[in-house]
Design a protein around this motif. Structure first.
Motif, mmCIF file in Angstrom:
data_model
loop_
_atom_site.group_PDB
_atom_site.id
_atom_site.type_symbol
_atom_site.label_atom_id
_atom_site.label_comp_id
_atom_site.label_asym_id
_atom_site.label_seq_id
_atom_site.Cartn_x
_atom_site.Cartn_y
_atom_site.Cartn_z
ATOM 1 N N PHE A 141 0.799 -1.226 0.000
ATOM 2 C CA PHE A 141 0.000 0.000 0.000
ATOM 3 C C PHE A 141 0.834 1.280 0.000
ATOM 4 N N LEU A 142 1.379 1.671 -1.152
ATOM 5 C CA LEU A 142 2.044 2.961 -1.281
ATOM 6 C C LEU A 142 0.935 4.001 -1.330
ATOM 7 N N PRO A 143 0.397 4.421 -0.182
ATOM 8 C CA PRO A 143 -0.842 5.174 -0.176
ATOM 9 C C PRO A 143 -0.634 6.649 -0.444
ATOM 10 N N VAL A 170 -6.006 -2.439 9.175
ATOM 11 C CA VAL A 170 -7.015 -2.987 8.267
ATOM 12 C C VAL A 170 -6.992 -2.120 7.014
ATOM 13 N N ALA A 171 -6.592 -2.697 5.902
ATOM 14 C CA ALA A 171 -6.503 -1.962 4.635
ATOM 15 C C ALA A 171 -7.596 -2.439 3.691
ATOM 16 N N GLN A 172 -8.205 -1.489 2.995
ATOM 17 C CA GLN A 172 -9.262 -1.828 2.048
ATOM 18 C C GLN A 172 -9.332 -0.761 0.965
ATOM 19 N N LYS A 173 -10.065 -1.061 -0.078
ATOM 20 C CA LYS A 173 -10.222 -0.109 -1.175
ATOM 21 C C LYS A 173 -11.572 0.588 -1.073
ATOM 22 N N ALA A 186 -8.193 3.291 0.359
ATOM 23 C CA ALA A 186 -7.648 3.968 -0.818
ATOM 24 C C ALA A 186 -8.353 3.478 -2.072
ATOM 25 N N PRO A 187 -8.265 4.243 -3.159
ATOM 26 C CA PRO A 187 -8.781 3.742 -4.439
ATOM 27 C C PRO A 187 -8.017 2.502 -4.881
ATOM 28 N N GLY A 211 -0.029 -0.642 -4.770
ATOM 29 C CA GLY A 211 0.310 -1.202 -3.474
ATOM 30 C C GLY A 211 -0.857 -1.557 -2.583
ATOM 31 N N ILE A 212 -2.032 -0.965 -2.787
ATOM 32 C CA ILE A 212 -3.146 -1.258 -1.910
ATOM 33 C C ILE A 212 -3.571 -2.723 -2.018
#
Length: 314
Positions: free
Chosen positions: A5-7, A217-220, A247-248, A253-254
């Protein structure tokens, strides 16, 4: 796990904050069991990568035995062939036999010649301990499928040869309804020192802090009710800090783990992680060993996961 996730700053600002439960029951996850699982996973004669299929077979067999011992009502291999060699996912089911499923998965292979204690031994150990805890529940309110994936790492990442792609594609082909998917990817490295948590954009440390003491917790965007609900329940249940990144899907990375393949088949999915190389300097190195992990906090992450899946709304 790959470069995670390169946010963009915007992505993080839209999902700020951390939360931990103010009152928590006694820990349920057994750190001695987590340690033993990690000893097995990191103690193979050769690294558990695609170059050593015999080792991967032995690890798959170990995972299958543990899932059966945990009390899953159905444990199965999902074999497939890559470059003339057979590799396999291992699946286990808990709860009702029908109805929409929650998929929780972790890959058991490593990148190159390294022990892979955090990447992704911790994800697999968490999966096995979650299985044991689910097996002790009198009632699991809906079907939960646990999946141990093969071939997540290069050179197969982002190809149809990934174990998670094979599994997600099989669900889609069979018309299986899926509530959502949770990818367990590196959950055992924590560092309370200032400056231990890095970010791809330096101002993020002023929002999320410089201490690597949390899980993410990562999500799109557009992940539906599942992602929001999972993050909310997990943050409420956790006895350690939890931070959420959203993130979109087009942001590089996401999608750097097994959850990306469920997105490809229009299933909602989230990533649960310790942020990988943004904290753990031993990412994809020979120094990614059991000695560097915090098994107490890994256990707390498992406890929160159990509480979350049991609290999920029907």
């Amino acid at each position: 796990m790959k470069r995670f996730f390169l946010p963009a700053l915007l992505a993080c600002l839209l999902a700020p904050g951390a939360a931990a439960a103010t009152e928590n029951p006694a820990p349920l996850a057994d750190t001695a069991r987590l340690r033993q699982h990690l000893r097995v996973l990191t103690g193979t004669p050769q690294p558990r990568n695609y170059v050593h299929p015999v080792v991967l077979e032995s690890v798959a067999a170990f995972i299958g035995r543990e899932l059966r011992t945990a009390g899953a009502y159905a444990v199965a291999d999902q074999p497939y062939t890559v470059q003339g060699q057979t590799y396999r996912n291992v699946t286990a089911s808990f709860g009702p036999t029908d109805g929409p499923r929650l998929i929780i998965g972790a890959h058991y292979d490593v990148c190159g010649d390294q022990p892979g204690a955090d990447d992704n031994g911790t994800g697999v150990a968490a999966l096995l301990e979650l299985a044991r805890l689910l097996g002790q529940e009198k009632t699991v309110p809906y079907r939960i499928d646990l999946v141990a994936y093969t071939l997540e790492e290069p050179p197969f990442f982002r190809t149809p040869q990934m174990g998670s792609y094979v599994h997600a594609a099989s669900l889609k082909a069979a018309g299986v309804p899926v509530r959502g998917m949770v990818s367990l990817e590196m959950l055992g490295y924590f560092d309370d020192r200032r400056g231990s948590q890095r970010y791809p954009i330096w101002p993020l440390k002023f929002i999320y802090g410089s201490r690597g003491n949390y899980v993410t917790v990562a999500q799109k965007f557009g992940n539906g009710r599942f992602g929001r609900r999972f993050a909310r329940h997990y943050r409420a249940a956790a006895a350690l800090p939890v931070k959420r990144f959203k993130a979109p899907a087009w942001l590089p990375g996401i999608d750097f783990s097994d959850h990306l393949n469920y997105w490809k088949f229009d299933y909602p999915a989230v990533l649960l992680t310790d942020t990988a190389f943004y904290r753990n300097r031993s990412y994809h190195e020979a120094s990614d060993t059991l000695a560097r992990l915090d098994l107490r906090r890994l256990g707390l992450a498992v406890d929160a996961l159990l509480a979350t899946v049991l609290a999920e709304e029907k």
